[in-house]
Design a protein around this motif. Structure first.
Motif, PDB file in Angstrom:
ATOM      1  N   GLN A 264     -20.755 -18.862  17.237  1.00  0.00           N
ATOM      2  CA  GLN A 264     -21.406 -20.137  17.501  1.00  0.00           C
ATOM      3  C   GLN A 264     -20.419 -21.301  17.406  1.00  0.00           C
ATOM      4  O   GLN A 264     -20.527 -22.267  18.153  1.00  0.00           O
ATOM      5  CB  GLN A 264     -22.531 -20.380  16.488  1.00  0.00           C
ATOM      6  CG  GLN A 264     -23.722 -19.465  16.622  1.00  0.00           C
ATOM      7  CD  GLN A 264     -24.707 -19.647  15.481  1.00  0.00           C
ATOM      8  OE1 GLN A 264     -24.652 -20.632  14.760  1.00  0.00           O
ATOM      9  NE2 GLN A 264     -25.591 -18.687  15.299  1.00  0.00           N
ATOM     10  N   GLY A 265     -19.472 -21.178  16.471  1.00  0.00           N
ATOM     11  CA  GLY A 265     -18.695 -22.353  16.103  1.00  0.00           C
ATOM     12  C   GLY A 265     -17.308 -22.472  16.680  1.00  0.00           C
ATOM     13  O   GLY A 265     -16.690 -23.527  16.547  1.00  0.00           O
ATOM     14  N   ASN A 266     -16.772 -21.420  17.298  1.00  0.00           N
ATOM     15  CA  ASN A 266     -15.416 -21.534  17.824  1.00  0.00           C
ATOM     16  C   ASN A 266     -15.208 -20.548  18.963  1.00  0.00           C
ATOM     17  O   ASN A 266     -16.108 -19.791  19.318  1.00  0.00           O
ATOM     18  CB  ASN A 266     -14.385 -21.295  16.712  1.00  0.00           C
ATOM     19  CG  ASN A 266     -14.557 -19.937  16.045  1.00  0.00           C
ATOM     20  OD1 ASN A 266     -14.536 -18.907  16.714  1.00  0.00           O
ATOM     21  ND2 ASN A 266     -14.732 -19.926  14.731  1.00  0.00           N
ATOM     22  N   ASP A 267     -14.019 -20.592  19.525  1.00  0.00           N
ATOM     23  CA  ASP A 267     -13.686 -19.750  20.676  1.00  0.00           C
ATOM     24  C   ASP A 267     -12.671 -18.669  20.314  1.00  0.00           C
ATOM     25  O   ASP A 267     -11.857 -18.250  21.137  1.00  0.00           O
ATOM     26  CB  ASP A 267     -13.128 -20.615  21.824  1.00  0.00           C
ATOM     27  CG  ASP A 267     -14.168 -21.582  22.359  1.00  0.00           C
ATOM     28  OD1 ASP A 267     -15.337 -21.171  22.476  1.00  0.00           O
ATOM     29  OD2 ASP A 267     -13.815 -22.738  22.644  1.00  0.00           O
ATOM     30  N   LEU A 268     -12.692 -18.215  19.076  1.00  0.00           N
ATOM     31  CA  LEU A 268     -11.792 -17.136  18.668  1.00  0.00           C
ATOM     32  C   LEU A 268     -11.992 -15.901  19.541  1.00  0.00           C
ATOM     33  O   LEU A 268     -13.125 -15.588  19.930  1.00  0.00           O
ATOM     34  CB  LEU A 268     -12.060 -16.752  17.211  1.00  0.00           C
ATOM     35  CG  LEU A 268     -11.527 -17.655  16.104  1.00  0.00           C
ATOM     36  CD1 LEU A 268     -12.013 -17.141  14.751  1.00  0.00           C
ATOM     37  CD2 LEU A 268     -10.007 -17.699  16.131  1.00  0.00           C
ATOM     38  N   PRO A 269     -10.938 -15.183  19.852  1.00  0.00           N
ATOM     39  CA  PRO A 269     -11.089 -13.917  20.562  1.00  0.00           C
ATOM     40  C   PRO A 269     -12.002 -12.965  19.777  1.00  0.00           C
ATOM     41  O   PRO A 269     -12.044 -13.016  18.544  1.00  0.00           O
ATOM     42  CB  PRO A 269      -9.660 -13.375  20.642  1.00  0.00           C
ATOM     43  CG  PRO A 269      -8.788 -14.583  20.495  1.00  0.00           C
ATOM     44  CD  PRO A 269      -9.520 -15.510  19.591  1.00  0.00           C
ATOM     45  N   ILE A 270     -12.711 -12.124  20.482  1.00  0.00           N
ATOM     46  CA  ILE A 270     -13.660 -11.211  19.841  1.00  0.00           C
ATOM     47  C   ILE A 270     -12.952 -10.316  18.820  1.00  0.00           C
ATOM     48  O   ILE A 270     -13.509 -10.011  17.760  1.00  0.00           O
ATOM     49  CB  ILE A 270     -14.382 -10.344  20.894  1.00  0.00           C
ATOM     50  CG1 ILE A 270     -15.119 -11.244  21.894  1.00  0.00           C
ATOM     51  CG2 ILE A 270     -15.347  -9.387  20.231  1.00  0.00           C
ATOM     52  CD1 ILE A 270     -16.158 -12.141  21.271  1.00  0.00           C
ATOM     53  N   THR A 271     -11.724  -9.932  19.114  1.00  0.00           N
ATOM     54  CA  THR A 271     -10.989  -9.086  18.163  1.00  0.00           C
ATOM     55  C   THR A 271     -10.773  -9.803  16.841  1.00  0.00           C
ATOM     56  O   THR A 271     -10.867  -9.199  15.765  1.00  0.00           O
ATOM     57  CB  THR A 271      -9.630  -8.672  18.754  1.00  0.00           C
ATOM     58  OG1 THR A 271      -8.925  -9.839  19.200  1.00  0.00           O
ATOM     59  CG2 THR A 271      -9.820  -7.718  19.921  1.00  0.00           C
ATOM     60  N   GLU A 272     -10.503 -11.111  16.901  1.00  0.00           N
ATOM     61  CA  GLU A 272     -10.297 -11.880  15.671  1.00  0.00           C
ATOM     62  C   GLU A 272     -11.613 -12.087  14.921  1.00  0.00           C
ATOM     63  O   GLU A 272     -11.638 -12.086  13.687  1.00  0.00           O
ATOM     64  CB  GLU A 272      -9.645 -13.229  15.996  1.00  0.00           C
ATOM     65  CG  GLU A 272      -8.207 -13.115  16.467  1.00  0.00           C
ATOM     66  CD  GLU A 272      -7.544 -14.480  16.597  1.00  0.00           C
ATOM     67  OE1 GLU A 272      -7.916 -15.395  15.828  1.00  0.00           O
ATOM     68  OE2 GLU A 272      -6.667 -14.627  17.467  1.00  0.00           O
ATOM     69  N   VAL A 273     -12.690 -12.270  15.657  1.00  0.00           N
ATOM     70  CA  VAL A 273     -14.002 -12.391  15.015  1.00  0.00           C
ATOM     71  C   VAL A 273     -14.332 -11.104  14.265  1.00  0.00           C
ATOM     72  O   VAL A 273     -14.756 -11.137  13.101  1.00  0.00           O
ATOM     73  CB  VAL A 273     -15.100 -12.685  16.058  1.00  0.00           C
ATOM     74  CG1 VAL A 273     -16.484 -12.624  15.423  1.00  0.00           C
ATOM     75  CG2 VAL A 273     -14.875 -14.054  16.695  1.00  0.00           C
ATOM     76  N   ALA A 274     -14.101  -9.970  14.911  1.00  0.00           N
ATOM     77  CA  ALA A 274     -14.384  -8.681  14.274  1.00  0.00           C
ATOM     78  C   ALA A 274     -13.580  -8.517  12.994  1.00  0.00           C
ATOM     79  O   ALA A 274     -14.123  -8.147  11.942  1.00  0.00           O
ATOM     80  CB  ALA A 274     -14.081  -7.542  15.250  1.00  0.00           C
ATOM     81  N   ALA A 275     -12.278  -8.790  13.057  1.00  0.00           N
ATOM     82  CA  ALA A 275     -11.431  -8.642  11.882  1.00  0.00           C
ATOM     83  C   ALA A 275     -11.827  -9.619  10.783  1.00  0.00           C
ATOM     84  O   ALA A 275     -11.768  -9.294   9.587  1.00  0.00           O
ATOM     85  CB  ALA A 275      -9.970  -8.850  12.265  1.00  0.00           C
ATOM     86  N   SER A 276     -12.278 -10.817  11.164  1.00  0.00           N
ATOM     87  CA  SER A 276     -12.631 -11.839  10.181  1.00  0.00           C
ATOM     88  C   SER A 276     -13.854 -11.463   9.354  1.00  0.00           C
ATOM     89  O   SER A 276     -14.049 -11.975   8.254  1.00  0.00           O
ATOM     90  CB  SER A 276     -12.890 -13.182  10.873  1.00  0.00           C
ATOM     91  OG  SER A 276     -11.715 -13.653  11.499  1.00  0.00           O
ATOM     92  N   VAL A 277     -14.697 -10.583   9.890  1.00  0.00           N
ATOM     93  CA  VAL A 277     -15.913 -10.203   9.162  1.00  0.00           C
ATOM     94  C   VAL A 277     -15.846  -8.774   8.621  1.00  0.00           C
ATOM     95  O   VAL A 277     -16.859  -8.212   8.213  1.00  0.00           O
ATOM     96  CB  VAL A 277     -17.162 -10.387  10.044  1.00  0.00           C
ATOM     97  CG1 VAL A 277     -17.330 -11.843  10.437  1.00  0.00           C
ATOM     98  CG2 VAL A 277     -17.119  -9.495  11.273  1.00  0.00           C
ATOM     99  N   GLY A 278     -14.650  -8.184   8.620  1.00  0.00           N
ATOM    100  CA  GLY A 278     -14.496  -6.898   7.953  1.00  0.00           C
ATOM    101  C   GLY A 278     -14.499  -5.678   8.840  1.00  0.00           C
ATOM    102  O   GLY A 278     -14.454  -4.551   8.339  1.00  0.00           O
ATOM    103  N   PHE A 279     -14.563  -5.857  10.170  1.00  0.00           N
ATOM    104  CA  PHE A 279     -14.513  -4.719  11.090  1.00  0.00           C
ATOM    105  C   PHE A 279     -13.071  -4.524  11.550  1.00  0.00           C
ATOM    106  O   PHE A 279     -12.442  -5.449  12.074  1.00  0.00           O
ATOM    107  CB  PHE A 279     -15.395  -4.963  12.312  1.00  0.00           C
ATOM    108  CG  PHE A 279     -16.869  -4.822  12.061  1.00  0.00           C
ATOM    109  CD1 PHE A 279     -17.531  -3.658  12.396  1.00  0.00           C
ATOM    110  CD2 PHE A 279     -17.584  -5.854  11.494  1.00  0.00           C
ATOM    111  CE1 PHE A 279     -18.896  -3.529  12.173  1.00  0.00           C
ATOM    112  CE2 PHE A 279     -18.942  -5.753  11.264  1.00  0.00           C
ATOM    113  CZ  PHE A 279     -19.608  -4.577  11.602  1.00  0.00           C
TER     114      PHE A 279
END
Length: 307
Positions: A264-279
């Motif tokens: 919702q809040g940024n345009d981070l690549p999906i890979t970075e979003v996944a890593a940021s939440v523990g995946f």
């Protein structure tokens, strides 16, 4: 090893489809009009935790049970009033043996802030009824007189929103301010209910808090057992009994919920979003996200930005 192996989670059984961890219907409703109020008397079944972008104000009229918000487990009963901050994971667990009546009020965050941002006096009056920094919820117990007064205000709010008579946005704003006026006056007669009554409840709340703080890390059941000095079977048992979901189900729902906040809040690549939440495995992240939301991460980002 059971659980979600791609995140190194060795917790409990692999959950089936546990449902979306965010209430998209509430988000869509608040995007159409920033205040939503419902009186509900039907039976309630929430299979897992959910969250949404508005504040939730939850008034129990009749019934009993528990309300889990973040790491806190609150007692539901006539007059119990719970406020939950936006995007906090929460779930109601009423006792099914008795009728359960409640008002659920959702208010979009920026709309609520606009009510008081230009007036310090109003801000102090309202903010005392919002969860403070570092807290997901606020919980109080109203007496019978206070319950009737607040119930009448919420009834008027529901009617204004449902009927949409001329001038209803102004009426809704006035009723919200009236609600906070009532609550402020009640403040001299009641106190904030302190979390935790009973050792087992405090233990489960501590487990919830620990998982919410360390969700980005590799979490193993042995780590939790060692942290809280509990056997695996007992830890899993009390967590499931008090929250209604397994440890693994909660962790997955919490991680996906956090992923939605990133999307919702940024345009981070999906890979970075996944890593940021523990995946650690992007394919597993995308599969899990779609299983719980019926949308891909990219699809969710596009949908949210189109609202």
């Amino acid at each position: 090893m059971s659980g979600v192996k791609s995140e190194n989670v060795e917790l409990v059984e692999q959950p089936d489809a546990i449902g979306a961890s965010i209430d998209e219907w509430t988000n869509l409703t608040l995007s159409a009009f920033p205040v939503h109020c419902l009186y509900r008397t039907t039976s309630l079944y929430q299979r897992s935790f959910h969250s949404h972008s508005g504040f939730e104000f939850y008034l129990c009229i009749q019934g009993s049970g528990t309300y889990i918000a973040g790491e806190r487990i609150h007692t539901l009963g006539p007059g119990s009033f719970t406020v939950v901050r936006p995007m906090a994971m929460h779930r109601s667990r009423p006792d099914i043996e008795v009728p359960f009546h409640r008002y659920v009020l959702a208010v979009e965050k920026s709309y609520l802030e606009d009510l008081y941002e230009r007036d310090g006096q109003i801000a102090d009056w309202i903010e005392q009824w919002l969860p403070g920094t570092g807290s997901d919820s606020l919980h109080v117990q109203l007496n019978a007189r206070q319950l009737l007064g607040l119930q009448e205000t919420l009834s008027q709010l529901e009617r204004e929103i449902r009927e949409q008579q001329p001038g209803y946005p102004l009426a809704v704003k006035g009723l919200l301010l009236h609600m906070f006026t009532q609550l402020g006056r009640y403040q001299t007669e009641i106190g904030i209910v302190q979390p935790g009554s009973g050792e087992r409840k405090r233990v489960v709340e501590s487990i919830l808090s620990y998982m919410m703080e360390h969700y980005q890390e590799s979490l193993r059941i042995e780590d939790l057992c060692g942290q809280f000095h509990l056997s695996r079977s007992y830890l899993c048992k009390i967590f499931k009994q008090d929250t209604g979901v397994s440890v693994n189900e909660f962790l997955i729902a919490f991680r996906i919920n956090k992923a939605k906040e990133y999307l919702q809040g940024n345009d981070l690549p999906i890979t970075e979003v996944a890593a940021s939440v523990g995946f650690q495995d992007i394919s597993h992240f995308c599969h899990t996200f779609k299983r719980l939301t019926d949308l891909t991460p990219s699809g969710y980002r596009n949908l949210y930005h189109s609202i």
